[in-house]
Design a protein around this motif. Sequence first.
Motif, mmCIF file in Angstrom:
data_model
loop_
_atom_site.group_PDB
_atom_site.id
_atom_site.type_symbol
_atom_site.label_atom_id
_atom_site.label_comp_id
_atom_site.label_asym_id
_atom_site.label_seq_id
_atom_site.Cartn_x
_atom_site.Cartn_y
_atom_site.Cartn_z
ATOM 1 N N LEU A 53 36.354 40.068 31.490
ATOM 2 C CA LEU A 53 37.245 40.511 32.558
ATOM 3 C C LEU A 53 36.738 40.112 33.933
ATOM 4 N N SER A 54 35.430 40.077 34.112
ATOM 5 C CA SER A 54 34.897 39.656 35.403
ATOM 6 C C SER A 54 35.243 38.193 35.675
ATOM 7 N N PHE A 55 35.270 37.358 34.619
ATOM 8 C CA PHE A 55 35.724 35.973 34.764
ATOM 9 C C PHE A 55 37.217 35.946 35.105
ATOM 10 N N TRP A 56 37.969 36.777 34.383
ATOM 11 C CA TRP A 56 39.429 36.778 34.483
ATOM 12 C C TRP A 56 39.923 37.116 35.883
ATOM 13 N N THR A 57 39.199 37.962 36.621
ATOM 14 C CA THR A 57 39.662 38.376 37.951
ATOM 15 C C THR A 57 39.834 37.193 38.898
ATOM 16 N N GLY A 58 39.065 36.130 38.672
ATOM 17 C CA GLY A 58 39.273 34.907 39.444
ATOM 18 C C GLY A 58 38.583 34.845 40.791
ATOM 19 N N PHE A 59 37.797 35.861 41.145
ATOM 20 C CA PHE A 59 37.086 35.817 42.418
ATOM 21 C C PHE A 59 36.007 34.725 42.403
ATOM 22 N N ARG A 60 35.586 34.338 43.586
ATOM 23 C CA ARG A 60 34.581 33.276 43.711
ATOM 24 C C ARG A 60 33.289 33.714 43.025
ATOM 25 N N ASN A 61 32.816 32.903 42.100
ATOM 26 C CA ASN A 61 31.646 33.313 41.328
ATOM 27 C C ASN A 61 30.618 32.198 41.217
#
Length: 309
Positions: free
Chosen positions: A185-193
Motif C-alpha cells: 500500500l505504501s507503494f500504491w499511494t504513489g508519493f515520491r519515494n
Amino acid sequence: MKKISVIVPCYNEESTIELFHQAITKMWDEDAKLRDNYELELQFIDDGSKDKTYPILKELAKKDSKVHFASFSRNFGKEAAMFCGLRQCTGDAAVMIDADLQHPVETIKDMIDKWEEGYDIVEGVKSSRGKERKTHGLFANIFYKMISKMTGFDMKNSSDFKFLDRKVVDALDSFTEKETFFRALSFWTGFRNTTVEYEVQDRVAGNSKWSTKSLIKYAFRNITAFTFTPLYFIAVLGVIVMLVGLGLGIDAVISYLLGKAVGGYPSLVVLISLSTGAILLSLGIIAVYIAKMFQEIKNRPRYILQDKE
C-alpha cells in the motif's frame, strides 16, 4: 522542532522492548543533529501479547514521557498493529520498525536525510537477509517475485521498515479496508519515494514468530488482499483444461475414423481428474475472495483497544 514518531508493533516481545528503547534513546541522545533538530515520539503497539509486553510498556510509559502505547484486547495481527500506530502517532513523519532490532535503528538517520531531500516515502531495502533459514529465504524470494509481477511494483527485498511523511501517514490512515498489505500500500499511494539499504541484524533476544506455515498463510492472504490476479488465473486454467479436453476428443474421433480401438477409460479418467481439480481450485479461490468481501461488509473494526497511553 520537527517530531519523528517511531511506531513499534509488538507481539510477545517482553525480552526485547527495553533493549530497543535503550538502543534508540541512546542513538538519539548521542547524535547532535537528531537531538537538536528532531523530537522523538515512541509509539509501541501491543498486539494482544500473552507475555509481559503490556505491563512492561505501562512501566516504560511512566518512566519516559516520549513513550506511548496502545494495547489490543487480543491478537489482531501485525497489519492491524501497524495501522493502529499510524492512527496514534502525532509526528511530522513516522518510522515503522520492528522491536527485535533486526531493523538497525541507525538507518533512521539515513531515512531522515532522504526525507529532508524531499522524499515522502523512504523504503528500507534489505542488502542481505541475515541468518535466516534457507527455506525461509527461498520462499520469500518466490513470494516477492510473484507479488511484484502481480502488482506491478518492484518489491524485491522490501520490508515493513519504512519512513513516511505525515501526508502519507494520513493517506494510509484514511483507508477503510480491513484486509490490508502495508508493504504494497505504501507503494500504491504513489508519493515520491526512494530507498535506503540496511543489513538485517540478528534478534537481540527471543525467537522469531514466523514459521514456514505462517509465511505461506501470510503470502496467500496478502496476494488475495491486494490483487485480483488469482481470479484471472482461473480463466487461464479453464482454457488449459478445455484445450486438453479438446485434444483428447480429437484423438478419440481420429482413432474411431481410423478403425482403431479406443480404450476410453484412461482418457476419461484424465479428463475427469483435470476438470474436477480445476473446478475445485477455481471454487476455492473464488471462495476466498467472497469471504474477504463478507469480512469487509461486516465492517468490524481492525482492532479493539483495551488500554492506551
